[in-house]
Structures are given as structure tokens and as C-alpha cells.
Design a protein around this motif. Sequence first.
Motif, PDB file in Angstrom:
ATOM      1  N   SER A  77     -35.430   8.647   6.935  1.00  0.00           N
ATOM      2  CA  SER A  77     -34.107   9.212   7.239  1.00  0.00           C
ATOM      3  C   SER A  77     -32.975   8.452   6.558  1.00  0.00           C
ATOM      4  O   SER A  77     -31.859   8.968   6.434  1.00  0.00           O
ATOM      5  CB  SER A  77     -33.876   9.235   8.746  1.00  0.00           C
ATOM      6  N   GLU A  78     -33.237   7.218   6.111  1.00  0.00           N
ATOM      7  CA  GLU A  78     -32.210   6.414   5.453  1.00  0.00           C
ATOM      8  C   GLU A  78     -32.196   6.592   3.938  1.00  0.00           C
ATOM      9  O   GLU A  78     -31.256   6.154   3.271  1.00  0.00           O
ATOM     10  CB  GLU A  78     -32.421   4.932   5.764  1.00  0.00           C
ATOM     11  N   ALA A  79     -33.236   7.199   3.387  1.00  0.00           N
ATOM     12  CA  ALA A  79     -33.343   7.318   1.933  1.00  0.00           C
ATOM     13  C   ALA A  79     -32.272   8.240   1.375  1.00  0.00           C
ATOM     14  O   ALA A  79     -31.768   9.136   2.059  1.00  0.00           O
ATOM     15  CB  ALA A  79     -34.725   7.845   1.552  1.00  0.00           C
ATOM     16  N   ASN A  80     -31.908   8.008   0.110  1.00  0.00           N
ATOM     17  CA  ASN A  80     -30.870   8.821  -0.523  1.00  0.00           C
ATOM     18  C   ASN A  80     -31.324  10.253  -0.783  1.00  0.00           C
ATOM     19  O   ASN A  80     -30.490  11.154  -0.906  1.00  0.00           O
ATOM     20  CB  ASN A  80     -30.445   8.179  -1.850  1.00  0.00           C
ATOM     21  N   GLY A  81     -32.617  10.474  -0.876  1.00  0.00           N
ATOM     22  CA  GLY A  81     -33.147  11.810  -1.136  1.00  0.00           C
ATOM     23  C   GLY A  81     -34.594  11.887  -0.704  1.00  0.00           C
ATOM     24  O   GLY A  81     -35.182  10.881  -0.271  1.00  0.00           O
ATOM     25  N   SER A  82     -35.188  13.049  -0.821  1.00  0.00           N
ATOM     26  CA  SER A  82     -36.568  13.244  -0.384  1.00  0.00           C
ATOM     27  C   SER A  82     -37.587  12.912  -1.473  1.00  0.00           C
ATOM     28  O   SER A  82     -38.793  12.994  -1.234  1.00  0.00           O
ATOM     29  CB  SER A  82     -36.765  14.695   0.076  1.00  0.00           C
ATOM     30  N   VAL A  83     -37.111  12.548  -2.650  1.00  0.00           N
ATOM     31  CA  VAL A  83     -37.986  12.066  -3.722  1.00  0.00           C
ATOM     32  C   VAL A  83     -37.343  10.827  -4.334  1.00  0.00           C
ATOM     33  O   VAL A  83     -36.124  10.632  -4.262  1.00  0.00           O
ATOM     34  CB  VAL A  83     -38.218  13.135  -4.823  1.00  0.00           C
ATOM     35  N   TRP A  84     -38.158   9.988  -4.949  1.00  0.00           N
ATOM     36  CA  TRP A  84     -37.658   8.772  -5.571  1.00  0.00           C
ATOM     37  C   TRP A  84     -37.011   9.102  -6.909  1.00  0.00           C
ATOM     38  O   TRP A  84     -37.527   9.901  -7.691  1.00  0.00           O
ATOM     39  CB  TRP A  84     -38.815   7.794  -5.769  1.00  0.00           C
ATOM     40  N   ASP A  85     -35.867   8.457  -7.180  1.00  0.00           N
ATOM     41  CA  ASP A  85     -35.143   8.674  -8.434  1.00  0.00           C
ATOM     42  C   ASP A  85     -35.032   7.346  -9.189  1.00  0.00           C
ATOM     43  O   ASP A  85     -34.108   6.569  -8.952  1.00  0.00           O
ATOM     44  CB  ASP A  85     -33.745   9.233  -8.130  1.00  0.00           C
ATOM     45  N   PRO A  86     -35.961   7.048 -10.106  1.00  0.00           N
ATOM     46  CA  PRO A  86     -35.906   5.766 -10.834  1.00  0.00           C
ATOM     47  C   PRO A  86     -34.713   5.651 -11.769  1.00  0.00           C
ATOM     48  O   PRO A  86     -34.434   4.561 -12.275  1.00  0.00           O
ATOM     49  CB  PRO A  86     -37.229   5.748 -11.608  1.00  0.00           C
TER      50      PRO A  86
ATOM     51  N   VAL B 220     -22.075  -0.679   3.960  1.00  0.00           N
ATOM     52  CA  VAL B 220     -22.615   0.654   3.683  1.00  0.00           C
ATOM     53  C   VAL B 220     -21.850   1.679   4.520  1.00  0.00           C
ATOM     54  O   VAL B 220     -21.894   1.664   5.745  1.00  0.00           O
ATOM     55  CB  VAL B 220     -24.117   0.720   3.994  1.00  0.00           C
ATOM     56  N   GLY B 221     -21.116   2.571   3.837  1.00  0.00           N
ATOM     57  CA  GLY B 221     -20.409   3.651   4.503  1.00  0.00           C
ATOM     58  C   GLY B 221     -19.489   3.174   5.599  1.00  0.00           C
ATOM     59  O   GLY B 221     -18.709   2.228   5.421  1.00  0.00           O
ATOM     60  N   ARG B 222     -19.589   3.816   6.771  1.00  0.00           N
ATOM     61  CA  ARG B 222     -18.682   3.535   7.879  1.00  0.00           C
ATOM     62  C   ARG B 222     -18.856   2.152   8.491  1.00  0.00           C
ATOM     63  O   ARG B 222     -18.053   1.748   9.338  1.00  0.00           O
ATOM     64  CB  ARG B 222     -18.841   4.607   8.968  1.00  0.00           C
TER      65      ARG B 222
ATOM     66  N   SER C  94     -26.034   4.404 -14.926  1.00  0.00           N
ATOM     67  CA  SER C  94     -25.009   5.442 -14.773  1.00  0.00           C
ATOM     68  C   SER C  94     -25.421   6.375 -13.639  1.00  0.00           C
ATOM     69  O   SER C  94     -26.526   6.284 -13.111  1.00  0.00           O
ATOM     70  CB  SER C  94     -24.844   6.226 -16.077  1.00  0.00           C
ATOM     71  N   LEU C  95     -24.515   7.274 -13.256  1.00  0.00           N
ATOM     72  CA  LEU C  95     -24.804   8.207 -12.181  1.00  0.00           C
ATOM     73  C   LEU C  95     -25.837   9.226 -12.643  1.00  0.00           C
ATOM     74  O   LEU C  95     -25.640   9.928 -13.626  1.00  0.00           O
ATOM     75  CB  LEU C  95     -23.528   8.923 -11.740  1.00  0.00           C
ATOM     76  N   SER C  96     -26.945   9.304 -11.928  1.00  0.00           N
ATOM     77  CA  SER C  96     -27.994  10.248 -12.279  1.00  0.00           C
ATOM     78  C   SER C  96     -27.694  11.603 -11.651  1.00  0.00           C
ATOM     79  O   SER C  96     -26.857  11.718 -10.751  1.00  0.00           O
ATOM     80  CB  SER C  96     -29.345   9.737 -11.772  1.00  0.00           C
ATOM     81  N   PRO C  97     -28.386  12.660 -12.077  1.00  0.00           N
ATOM     82  CA  PRO C  97     -28.217  13.965 -11.421  1.00  0.00           C
ATOM     83  C   PRO C  97     -28.471  13.903  -9.917  1.00  0.00           C
ATOM     84  O   PRO C  97     -27.782  14.556  -9.136  1.00  0.00           O
ATOM     85  CB  PRO C  97     -29.225  14.853 -12.142  1.00  0.00           C
ATOM     86  N   ALA C  98     -29.453  13.100  -9.485  1.00  0.00           N
ATOM     87  CA  ALA C  98     -29.739  13.000  -8.057  1.00  0.00           C
ATOM     88  C   ALA C  98     -28.630  12.253  -7.318  1.00  0.00           C
ATOM     89  O   ALA C  98     -28.329  12.561  -6.163  1.00  0.00           O
ATOM     90  CB  ALA C  98     -31.087  12.320  -7.828  1.00  0.00           C
ATOM     91  N   ASP C  99     -28.014  11.245  -7.956  1.00  0.00           N
ATOM     92  CA  ASP C  99     -26.861  10.570  -7.351  1.00  0.00           C
ATOM     93  C   ASP C  99     -25.736  11.570  -7.104  1.00  0.00           C
ATOM     94  O   ASP C  99     -25.104  11.576  -6.039  1.00  0.00           O
ATOM     95  CB  ASP C  99     -26.339   9.462  -8.268  1.00  0.00           C
TER      96      ASP C  99
ATOM     97  N   HIS D 277     -22.769   2.296  -2.350  1.00  0.00           N
ATOM     98  CA  HIS D 277     -22.986   1.769  -0.999  1.00  0.00           C
ATOM     99  C   HIS D 277     -21.816   2.139  -0.086  1.00  0.00           C
ATOM    100  O   HIS D 277     -22.028   2.532   1.073  1.00  0.00           O
ATOM    101  CB  HIS D 277     -23.121   0.251  -1.040  1.00  0.00           C
ATOM    102  N   ALA D 278     -20.591   2.003  -0.579  1.00  0.00           N
ATOM    103  CA  ALA D 278     -19.416   2.325   0.240  1.00  0.00           C
ATOM    104  C   ALA D 278     -19.410   3.784   0.671  1.00  0.00           C
ATOM    105  O   ALA D 278     -18.837   4.132   1.708  1.00  0.00           O
ATOM    106  CB  ALA D 278     -18.135   1.993  -0.523  1.00  0.00           C
ATOM    107  N   LEU D 279     -20.070   4.654  -0.104  1.00  0.00           N
ATOM    108  CA  LEU D 279     -20.183   6.070   0.247  1.00  0.00           C
ATOM    109  C   LEU D 279     -21.372   6.348   1.169  1.00  0.00           C
ATOM    110  O   LEU D 279     -21.556   7.482   1.616  1.00  0.00           O
ATOM    111  CB  LEU D 279     -20.314   6.915  -1.018  1.00  0.00           C
ATOM    112  N   GLY D 280     -22.184   5.327   1.450  1.00  0.00           N
ATOM    113  CA  GLY D 280     -23.297   5.488   2.379  1.00  0.00           C
ATOM    114  C   GLY D 280     -24.668   5.442   1.750  1.00  0.00           C
ATOM    115  O   GLY D 280     -25.670   5.644   2.438  1.00  0.00           O
ATOM    116  N   MET D 281     -24.777   5.171   0.443  1.00  0.00           N
ATOM    117  CA  MET D 281     -26.072   5.164  -0.227  1.00  0.00           C
ATOM    118  C   MET D 281     -26.793   3.839  -0.027  1.00  0.00           C
ATOM    119  O   MET D 281     -26.168   2.786   0.126  1.00  0.00           O
ATOM    120  CB  MET D 281     -25.911   5.452  -1.719  1.00  0.00           C
ATOM    121  N   ARG D 282     -28.129   3.905  -0.057  1.00  0.00           N
ATOM    122  CA  ARG D 282     -28.974   2.720   0.093  1.00  0.00           C
ATOM    123  C   ARG D 282     -29.674   2.417  -1.231  1.00  0.00           C
ATOM    124  O   ARG D 282     -29.603   3.188  -2.191  1.00  0.00           O
ATOM    125  CB  ARG D 282     -30.016   2.959   1.193  1.00  0.00           C
ATOM    126  N   HIS D 283     -30.388   1.283  -1.283  1.00  0.00           N
ATOM    127  CA  HIS D 283     -31.107   0.909  -2.499  1.00  0.00           C
ATOM    128  C   HIS D 283     -32.250   1.876  -2.765  1.00  0.00           C
ATOM    129  O   HIS D 283     -33.094   2.115  -1.888  1.00  0.00           O
ATOM    130  CB  HIS D 283     -31.633  -0.517  -2.380  1.00  0.00           C
TER     131      HIS D 283
END
Length: 359
Positions: free
Chosen positions: A203-212, A119-121, A240-245, A154-160
Motif C-alpha cells: 500500500s506504500e509503493a508508488n505503483g503496482s509495478v516496479w519502475d527502475p 514524506v508528504g503531510r 529524470s521524471l519517468s512516465p510512471a512518476d 518525497h515531499a509529494l508523498g512518494m517513497r523509494h
Amino acid sequence: MTRRYCSLPQQAAPAFPPGLAAERLGALTGGRRMWVNGTVLHYYFFDADTDASVIPVPGTGETRRVPWTGAKEQRDVVREGFRQWRDLGIGVTFTEVSDRREAELRIGFQLGDGSWSAVGRDALSVGLGERTMNLGWDVTEPGGRWTALHEIGHALGMRHEHQSPFAGLHWDDEAVYTDLFGPPNHWSRDKTHFNILRTLDPSEANGSVWDPQSVMQYPFGPGMILEPEQYHNGLYPPGSLSPADKEFALRWYPPAGTPAALVPFRSAPLSLGPGEQGDFAVEPPETRVYSVGTFGESDSVVVVFEERDGEPRYLAGHDDGGTPHNATLRVRLVKGRRYVVRVRLHSTWGSGETAVMCW
């Protein structure tokens, strides 16, 4: 049949000094894996006969040696995945290289070892002869392109995404354990808990709301999710890449601007908020070893790049996050060459101003 899932390597939580304020700790946890914006991520596909490792054969107690190399068709799917992320216009770019020593991302296609990525760095702590990413099944098959996009995320730093604390998912735990224990995943309970049932820190989440609909969201069949009730019969993101991604990628890696001049022996103020970045160009007046560092009560990561053939190449970097000290680098700069200093601020924990200087 259950979909094959990405399985991140299990790692211990980062060790920060005790007593850090919650806001500071959250900023460090959320930002420590992110690349500085403007980084060129070089990726390499393993291609030698000696690139292989021994893996267990599920259910037999036996092992076999399996190569890491992949066919051109497999590599092309991953190349297309990098293009899709790049075409968002993000400030991080991707370049394929033929020398593994030049690559931050080193990719294998070992069948039977699952699909996963650092994941990321975290990729920077992986040995040069080891993979930072593996595609463990035929990514030319249906769903394979989702796998490539997911691992690059994941390589860009995103989590599940399904592990987001904002998802509010209520699982049938035993149904999940039973499903993942069987084919095609053959996961232990620990691996299933780490990659599915464990809830991330906010703090580890990709955003402040869930994106199914996120590319980082697993699909799940009937009976695994009890609530929300609308997903009891299954959750099937489009792959595919969502708007939130896209928003996540552009928030952390906005299109790169023009660096400000950083003149040796003159400090430049850093008027940054948490997660923001300042970029500075240095043209040294003489060839020698310089110090480059930050000042002020802050947590930051400082990276120095040298421009070679118009491309920034990593020269040195340091992350002072969680310490009472500022990041300071000692680097040899050559007159007539151009360097870029990038400072990403995790947080400030004092009342004074912050700055960067080259001297």
C-alpha cells in the motif's frame, strides 16, 4: 565512487487501532501522507545566520556547527525542480515565500547532513524553526538536479522505488552494508536497512509495478543486486521524471476542477472511491463559527481553505482515518469571503452513503 544517497528520517510505523480490515488498513497506510489535491505548497529557504545545527564529523568523534543556508545557484536548482513537477499540470502547486511561518516546506542546504525530506503531510508535524528538507551536497554538480527532483517527490508523498515489494530485488546484503558504511555516505546498518533493504508494504509503493527508471530509484553499482541478473553489473536510472512518476503525480493530484457549491445546512453526497476527492465552495451568509464535517462510515481527511488574493490558504484540517468518528471542524467563516472544502476519501467501511455538510 559510490553515489551519495537520500536518507529518509527513520520513523515508527503508524499506529492504527487493532482489528481493522486489511483493505481499510491498506487504504489508510497508502493515503495518510498524501496532500489533498488543490493544496498550494509554500516553500521557504533558510536564510539567517542563526539557521544552523551541530553535526558529527565522520570518523573523528568530533562535531562542527554548519549553516543551513544555500547560495542562489543552489536554490535555483531546487526552484527548477519544483517547476518540473508543476509543469506536469498537477493539481498541487508551489509558491516560494519569505516567511517560514507561511511555509509547509522549509528547505536547508546543510553540508554533511545528507539529503532527505519529510514524506508528504509528515512535514506538518515538523516545528516551524526546523527543516522539512535538506540538500546536503552541491546540487549544481552532476546528479544534483536528480537529488532536487527526488526530494520534491518525497515531499509529494512518494517513497523509494527500490524498496517496492514489486521490484523482486535480491540483494547481496553485506555488500550493501559495506558499501554504504564507507564514504561518501557513512551510514549505519540501521540507516542502510531502513533506506535500501527494507521492503515497503504494497500500500506504500508508488505503483503496482516496479519502475527502475523512476526518479525515486537509487542508482547502484556492480555486485549489490544479485537478481534480476540484468542488474548484477549495476542499475543506473536516468535521473529524470519517468512516465510512471508522472502517472503517480497525476493520479493523486489531477488538474483541479471547479468546486461544487456547498450550501450551509444542506448535505452534499460524496460519491467517491478510495483515494478520490470532492471539492466544494462555501460562501457563508453571515460571519460566525461554523461546523464543517463528513457523515457516514468512512475514513477521510477534510481541509478548509480560505481564498486570499485568488490563492487558497490553509485554514483548518482533520483526518479521521482509523477511528469510528467522522471528521468535524469548527472554523470561523466571514461573510463576503470564499472558502473551499476539500474531502479526500481513504476508504468506506460501512454500507451507508457518505456526505459532507457545513452548518
